[in-house]
Motif scaffolding. Structure first.
Motif, PDB file in Angstrom:
ATOM      1  N   ALA A 272       0.825  -1.205   0.000  1.00  0.00           N
ATOM      2  CA  ALA A 272       0.000   0.000   0.000  1.00  0.00           C
ATOM      3  C   ALA A 272       0.862   1.258   0.000  1.00  0.00           C
ATOM      4  O   ALA A 272       0.543   2.252  -0.675  1.00  0.00           O
ATOM      5  CB  ALA A 272      -0.932  -0.004   1.206  1.00  0.00           C
ATOM      6  N   ASP A 275       2.318   1.908  -3.451  1.00  0.00           N
ATOM      7  CA  ASP A 275       1.347   2.436  -4.412  1.00  0.00           C
ATOM      8  C   ASP A 275       0.823   3.816  -4.032  1.00  0.00           C
ATOM      9  O   ASP A 275      -0.121   4.306  -4.652  1.00  0.00           O
ATOM     10  CB  ASP A 275       0.164   1.467  -4.534  1.00  0.00           C
ATOM     11  CG  ASP A 275       0.571   0.117  -5.102  1.00  0.00           C
ATOM     12  OD1 ASP A 275       1.604   0.073  -5.789  1.00  0.00           O
ATOM     13  OD2 ASP A 275      -0.129  -0.882  -4.840  1.00  0.00           O
ATOM     14  N   SER A 276       1.421   4.439  -3.038  1.00  0.00           N
ATOM     15  CA  SER A 276       0.893   5.728  -2.561  1.00  0.00           C
ATOM     16  C   SER A 276       1.637   6.932  -3.097  1.00  0.00           C
ATOM     17  O   SER A 276       1.318   8.062  -2.740  1.00  0.00           O
ATOM     18  CB  SER A 276       0.943   5.762  -1.025  1.00  0.00           C
ATOM     19  OG  SER A 276       2.293   5.767  -0.564  1.00  0.00           O
ATOM     20  N   ALA A 279      -0.455   9.746  -4.773  1.00  0.00           N
ATOM     21  CA  ALA A 279      -1.274  10.481  -3.809  1.00  0.00           C
ATOM     22  C   ALA A 279      -0.426  11.466  -3.010  1.00  0.00           C
ATOM     23  O   ALA A 279      -0.884  12.554  -2.652  1.00  0.00           O
ATOM     24  CB  ALA A 279      -1.975   9.505  -2.862  1.00  0.00           C
ATOM     25  N   ARG A 290     -10.118   8.583  -4.390  1.00  0.00           N
ATOM     26  CA  ARG A 290      -9.325   7.426  -3.977  1.00  0.00           C
ATOM     27  C   ARG A 290      -8.010   7.861  -3.345  1.00  0.00           C
ATOM     28  O   ARG A 290      -7.544   7.261  -2.357  1.00  0.00           O
ATOM     29  CB  ARG A 290      -9.079   6.529  -5.183  1.00  0.00           C
ATOM     30  CG  ARG A 290      -8.361   5.228  -4.855  1.00  0.00           C
ATOM     31  CD  ARG A 290      -8.255   4.360  -6.102  1.00  0.00           C
ATOM     32  NE  ARG A 290      -7.548   3.110  -5.815  1.00  0.00           N
ATOM     33  CZ  ARG A 290      -7.319   2.172  -6.723  1.00  0.00           C
ATOM     34  NH1 ARG A 290      -7.753   2.332  -7.970  1.00  0.00           N
ATOM     35  NH2 ARG A 290      -6.664   1.073  -6.388  1.00  0.00           N
ATOM     36  N   GLN A 291      -7.391   8.897  -3.893  1.00  0.00           N
ATOM     37  CA  GLN A 291      -6.124   9.371  -3.349  1.00  0.00           C
ATOM     38  C   GLN A 291      -6.317  10.086  -2.013  1.00  0.00           C
ATOM     39  O   GLN A 291      -5.459  10.000  -1.127  1.00  0.00           O
ATOM     40  CB  GLN A 291      -5.448  10.298  -4.362  1.00  0.00           C
ATOM     41  CG  GLN A 291      -4.936   9.551  -5.589  1.00  0.00           C
ATOM     42  CD  GLN A 291      -4.560  10.477  -6.738  1.00  0.00           C
ATOM     43  OE1 GLN A 291      -4.956  11.653  -6.763  1.00  0.00           O
ATOM     44  NE2 GLN A 291      -3.807   9.958  -7.695  1.00  0.00           N
ATOM     45  N   LYS A 294      -6.464   7.409   0.419  1.00  0.00           N
ATOM     46  CA  LYS A 294      -5.111   6.884   0.651  1.00  0.00           C
ATOM     47  C   LYS A 294      -4.354   7.769   1.644  1.00  0.00           C
ATOM     48  O   LYS A 294      -3.664   7.259   2.545  1.00  0.00           O
ATOM     49  CB  LYS A 294      -4.355   6.810  -0.667  1.00  0.00           C
ATOM     50  CG  LYS A 294      -2.918   6.333  -0.557  1.00  0.00           C
ATOM     51  CD  LYS A 294      -2.818   4.856  -0.249  1.00  0.00           C
ATOM     52  CE  LYS A 294      -3.156   4.041  -1.460  1.00  0.00           C
ATOM     53  NZ  LYS A 294      -2.900   2.594  -1.218  1.00  0.00           N
ATOM     54  N   TRP A 297      -5.611   7.141   5.115  1.00  0.00           N
ATOM     55  CA  TRP A 297      -5.045   5.893   5.641  1.00  0.00           C
ATOM     56  C   TRP A 297      -3.614   6.105   6.118  1.00  0.00           C
ATOM     57  O   TRP A 297      -3.213   5.584   7.168  1.00  0.00           O
ATOM     58  CB  TRP A 297      -5.095   4.824   4.553  1.00  0.00           C
ATOM     59  CG  TRP A 297      -4.428   3.542   4.945  1.00  0.00           C
ATOM     60  CD1 TRP A 297      -4.942   2.535   5.703  1.00  0.00           C
ATOM     61  CD2 TRP A 297      -3.090   3.152   4.591  1.00  0.00           C
ATOM     62  NE1 TRP A 297      -4.014   1.531   5.852  1.00  0.00           N
ATOM     63  CE2 TRP A 297      -2.868   1.882   5.180  1.00  0.00           C
ATOM     64  CE3 TRP A 297      -2.075   3.738   3.843  1.00  0.00           C
ATOM     65  CZ2 TRP A 297      -1.674   1.194   5.040  1.00  0.00           C
ATOM     66  CZ3 TRP A 297      -0.873   3.064   3.705  1.00  0.00           C
ATOM     67  CH2 TRP A 297      -0.673   1.808   4.295  1.00  0.00           C
TER      68      TRP A 297
END
Length: 421
Positions: A272, A275-276, A279, A290-291, A294, A297
């Motif tokens: 995760a 893949d950030s 963002a 979605r970003q 992210k 999170w």
């Protein structure tokens, strides 16, 4: 209207008399016999001054003109020599072509326009000539356009940058005038020697008139500016400062990913974090839903990485604030430096040290406004020229096309006026 008058308008020649037009069976082309009118006859081909007749030269010669449909057209005329007082025996000037050129001015202008708008290979294919011929035409057109023009005159605010044009760390140095938005110099290579040659050409008097010089944080640029233009304000480009912050953020993201992967053994969290990066890199106002999720999170699971993202966004907001309130932006920059110094994130602690080293140049950017945005735009257009030509073997070819399109008025199609807003 007489047929020869129609041909004169079709050929787009001025100060020219059309004597005859015929079809050449051997060459499968149209040949128009022409001569200069009385006002343009007997002039030196180099200085255009009247001169006495010297000899017949090499007799009659031809100049390639624009095609008529699918048929090639040539102009044919005598090419005597005149005895110029300044240049000696010289081929007489003709009004339809430049000196020592094998093509008419209309042909040169169309070739230059095509070189500015598409690849040289496509221009050569359409015009039925070699791409080397197109290159020589570009040089002639640029030299004729810039004749009598000193691009280094009146410089006050300039930008300096480097651009890679080939693999293997092959660079060119570009200098742009902020006031005219035009390239004033482009040279192969980068470093103190290349930039010093520019200031040698500029001269001490004109260098003393420079007020602002925008550049990135390259040490060789700062060194030469300090030596050759000490009176000019060096302006640190905001784009590069924010890019430093983005790189520091990416360094912290990789560190968080490595901690999750190696120390914690949490492969799902590591994936995760990997893949950030988009963002984290994107501006806050441009994030997708979605970003945004992210980032939320990350704030919940990795406060240190989220703090690094906040530092990046805070530095970007400093330069955004400078457009409206420069004084407040200076105060915000000082506060950001203090925050980064105490943040306990090594990448941003190092970044604030770098910013303190370039503090005066960044302060000038916040107050005065010039940035390297114009040069970055020039670099983007240069890369487009390189891509359109499928690469170039030498910097000279790139420089010739850049100077054609970005150093002065762009060429227009023959017989047409440039569009005005």
């Amino acid at each position: 209207m007489p047929a020869f008058s129609i041909w004169k308008r079709t050929l787009m020649v001025e100060n020219t008399v059309v004597e005859a037009v015929r079809w050449d069976e051997s060459e499968q082309c149209v040949v128009a016999s022409v001569r200069p009118d009385a006002r343009r006859r007997g002039r030196c081909g180099l200085c255009q001054r009247p001169a006495p007749w010297y000899d017949r030269g090499r007799g009659r010669r031809r100049w390639r003109d624009l095609d008529h449909g699918a048929v090639r057209v040539f102009l044919e005329a005598d090419a005597p020599r005149v005895a110029c007082r300044r240049h000696g025996p010289t081929v007489a000037a003709v009004p339809w072509a430049r000196h020592d050129a094998g093509h008419t001015r209309a042909f040169d202008q169309q070739a230059a326009w095509m070189a500015a708008e598409c690849s040289k290979s496509a221009a050569a294919e359409l015009l039925r000539c070699s791409w080397r011929t197109v290159g020589r035409i570009v040089e002639r057109f640029t030299a004729d356009r810039d004749r009598g023009t000193d691009r280094l005159a009146g410089l006050a605010r300039i930008g300096i940058d480097e651009i890679s044009y080939r693999k293997g760390r092959r660079y060119m140095t570009v200098v742009v005038d902020h006031d005219t938005c035009r390239v004033v110099r482009m040279a192969d290579g980068h470093g103190t020697d290349v930039l010093t040659r520019f200031f040698d050409e500029l001269g001490e008097v004109r260098a003393a008139r420079l007020t602002h010089i925008s550049a990135d944080g390259a040490a060789w640029i700062a060194q030469v500016i300090a030596e050759r233009a000490p009176g000019a304000l060096r302006v640190m480009d905001p784009f590069h400062v924010v890019a430093w912050a983005t790189e520091a953020l990416n360094t912290e993201r990789r560190a968080s990913w490595n901690r999750a992967r190696r120390e914690l053994g949490d492969r799902e969290r590591a994936r995760a974090l990997k893949d950030s990066r988009f963002a984290l890199w994107k501006n806050a106002e441009d994030l997708t839903d979605r970003q945004v999720a992210k980032l939320a999170w990350i704030a919940a699971t990795d406060p240190r990485l989220h703090r690094a993202w906040r530092l990046k966004e805070a530095l970007r907001s400093v330069f955004a604030l400078a457009k409206r309130r420069p004084t407040a932006a200076l105060k915000a920059l000082d506060q950001w430096i203090g925050w980064a110094r105490r943040c306990r994130i090594p990448a941003f602690v190092d970044l604030q040290r770098t910013i303190k080293r370039h503090y005066d140049a960044i302060r000038s950017a916040l107050i005065t406004g010039p940035s390297n945005g114009l040069i970055e735009s020039t670099n983007t257009k240069t890369r487009l020229i390189i891509r359109r030509g499928f690469g170039f073997h030498s910097a000279d070819a790139v420089i010739a096309l850049v100077m054609l399109t970005l150093a002065g008025p762009r060429p227009t199609l023959p017989g047409r006026q440039p569009t005005t807003a």
